[in-house]
Motif scaffolding. Sequence first.
Motif, PDB file in Angstrom:
ATOM      1  N   LYS A  89       0.839  -1.202   0.000  1.00 32.96           N
ATOM      2  CA  LYS A  89       0.000   0.000   0.000  1.00 32.96           C
ATOM      3  C   LYS A  89       0.871   1.247   0.000  1.00 32.96           C
ATOM      4  O   LYS A  89       2.021   1.215   0.424  1.00 32.96           O
ATOM      5  N   GLU A  90       0.276   2.350  -0.434  1.00 26.88           N
ATOM      6  CA  GLU A  90       0.915   3.664  -0.346  1.00 26.88           C
ATOM      7  C   GLU A  90       0.284   4.434   0.815  1.00 26.88           C
ATOM      8  O   GLU A  90      -0.933   4.456   0.952  1.00 26.88           O
ATOM      9  N   ILE A  91       1.141   5.048   1.625  1.00 28.25           N
ATOM     10  CA  ILE A  91       0.672   5.863   2.747  1.00 28.25           C
ATOM     11  C   ILE A  91       1.279   7.253   2.573  1.00 28.25           C
ATOM     12  O   ILE A  91       2.492   7.397   2.525  1.00 28.25           O
ATOM     13  N   ARG A  92       0.425   8.279   2.477  1.00 30.71           N
ATOM     14  CA  ARG A  92       0.891   9.639   2.238  1.00 30.71           C
ATOM     15  C   ARG A  92       0.876  10.457   3.532  1.00 30.71           C
ATOM     16  O   ARG A  92      -0.074  10.404   4.296  1.00 30.71           O
ATOM     17  N   THR A  93       1.952  11.235   3.736  1.00 29.15           N
ATOM     18  CA  THR A  93       2.007  12.145   4.884  1.00 29.15           C
ATOM     19  C   THR A  93       2.653  13.452   4.436  1.00 29.15           C
ATOM     20  O   THR A  93       3.376  13.493   3.440  1.00 29.15           O
ATOM     21  N   GLU A  94       2.370  14.512   5.188  1.00 30.90           N
ATOM     22  CA  GLU A  94       2.959  15.819   4.892  1.00 30.90           C
ATOM     23  C   GLU A  94       3.148  16.562   6.205  1.00 30.90           C
ATOM     24  O   GLU A  94       2.278  16.547   7.066  1.00 30.90           O
ATOM     25  N   GLN A  95       4.324  17.183   6.353  1.00 34.99           N
ATOM     26  CA  GLN A  95       4.601  18.035   7.508  1.00 34.99           C
ATOM     27  C   GLN A  95       4.991  19.396   6.965  1.00 34.99           C
ATOM     28  O   GLN A  95       5.973  19.512   6.218  1.00 34.99           O
ATOM     29  N   LYS A  96       4.227  20.406   7.365  1.00 32.40           N
ATOM     30  CA  LYS A  96       4.505  21.760   6.880  1.00 32.40           C
ATOM     31  C   LYS A  96       5.247  22.554   7.938  1.00 32.40           C
ATOM     32  O   LYS A  96       4.877  22.564   9.100  1.00 32.40           O
ATOM     33  N   GLY A  97       6.310  23.205   7.480  1.00 30.13           N
ATOM     34  CA  GLY A  97       7.041  24.133   8.327  1.00 30.13           C
ATOM     35  C   GLY A  97       6.637  25.540   7.954  1.00 30.13           C
ATOM     36  O   GLY A  97       5.611  25.756   7.312  1.00 30.13           O
ATOM     37  N   THR A  98       7.447  26.519   8.319  1.00 34.53           N
ATOM     38  CA  THR A  98       7.122  27.909   7.995  1.00 34.53           C
ATOM     39  C   THR A  98       7.451  28.241   6.544  1.00 34.53           C
ATOM     40  O   THR A  98       6.757  29.023   5.914  1.00 34.53           O
ATOM     41  N   GLU A  99       8.530  27.639   6.012  1.00 30.59           N
ATOM     42  CA  GLU A  99       8.926  27.929   4.637  1.00 30.59           C
ATOM     43  C   GLU A  99       8.943  26.695   3.749  1.00 30.59           C
ATOM     44  O   GLU A  99       8.829  26.801   2.537  1.00 30.59           O
ATOM     45  N   LYS A 100       9.133  25.523   4.351  1.00 28.25           N
ATOM     46  CA  LYS A 100       9.254  24.295   3.570  1.00 28.25           C
ATOM     47  C   LYS A 100       8.336  23.235   4.140  1.00 28.25           C
ATOM     48  O   LYS A 100       7.892  23.323   5.278  1.00 28.25           O
ATOM     49  N   SER A 101       8.060  22.233   3.327  1.00 31.85           N
ATOM     50  CA  SER A 101       7.262  21.111   3.803  1.00 31.85           C
ATOM     51  C   SER A 101       7.928  19.803   3.380  1.00 31.85           C
ATOM     52  O   SER A 101       8.626  19.748   2.363  1.00 31.85           O
ATOM     53  N   TYR A 102       7.730  18.798   4.201  1.00 36.53           N
ATOM     54  CA  TYR A 102       8.221  17.460   3.908  1.00 36.53           C
ATOM     55  C   TYR A 102       7.044  16.641   3.413  1.00 36.53           C
ATOM     56  O   TYR A 102       6.023  16.533   4.091  1.00 36.53           O
ATOM     57  N   LEU A 103       7.202  16.097   2.229  1.00 39.76           N
ATOM     58  CA  LEU A 103       6.171  15.249   1.656  1.00 39.76           C
ATOM     59  C   LEU A 103       6.710  13.828   1.616  1.00 39.76           C
ATOM     60  O   LEU A 103       7.861  13.601   1.234  1.00 39.76           O
ATOM     61  N   GLU A 104       5.882  12.883   2.017  1.00 39.99           N
ATOM     62  CA  GLU A 104       6.307  11.489   2.028  1.00 39.99           C
ATOM     63  C   GLU A 104       5.206  10.603   1.475  1.00 39.99           C
ATOM     64  O   GLU A 104       4.024  10.824   1.742  1.00 39.99           O
TER      65      GLU A 104
END
Length: 182
Positions: A89-104
């Motif tokens: 399966k694919e599991i999507r997550t995202e963490q947003k910072g003030t200027e950048k975000s981490y996409l997984e």
Amino acid sequence: MIVLLAAFISLSPSISSSKVCASSAQHINTSGLSIQILYPCNNSIEAVAGSKLEITCRVLAELHMGKILMYWLANHTYIEDYSKSNRVKEIRTEQKGTEKSYLEVTLSFSKVERKDFEINFACIILSVEIDQETFISIKPIVSYVDLHTAIAVAILISIILISTCIYKLLKFKPPVNYGILN
């Protein structure tokens, strides 16, 4: 930014693909916005058939990049078509910072099968500014137990054969008594 990246990696769940590429690819579009592919690194990882496995495609992007589409392919086939039984399966997550975000997008295997060792898994990253693909392959863990056992048995048999030969060659022979016959 490096401190933020280190903090994110230390806080993220421990999985087999949690390392960052030594030479992570950074792409800057014409407007100066950047996206950095942190993992996978176009390499391979080892796994045991029958075990669980998670491989995460990780991207660091500026918040102003707009919509970024990330997904996995298995030999140019969507994961849903590759694993119709939902074993993968694919599991999507995202963490947003003030200027950048981490996409997984995590590729989660409930059970690694032998056929997975022959597949090229590609993480696709698409947006208006970028079209990028990185890949990873899964290889079986090389077991040296069988090799070590075979070597130990061969050495043991050799020792027994050599000892037997030496014993037969050096075996104590009683002196021969010659008697005179009348």
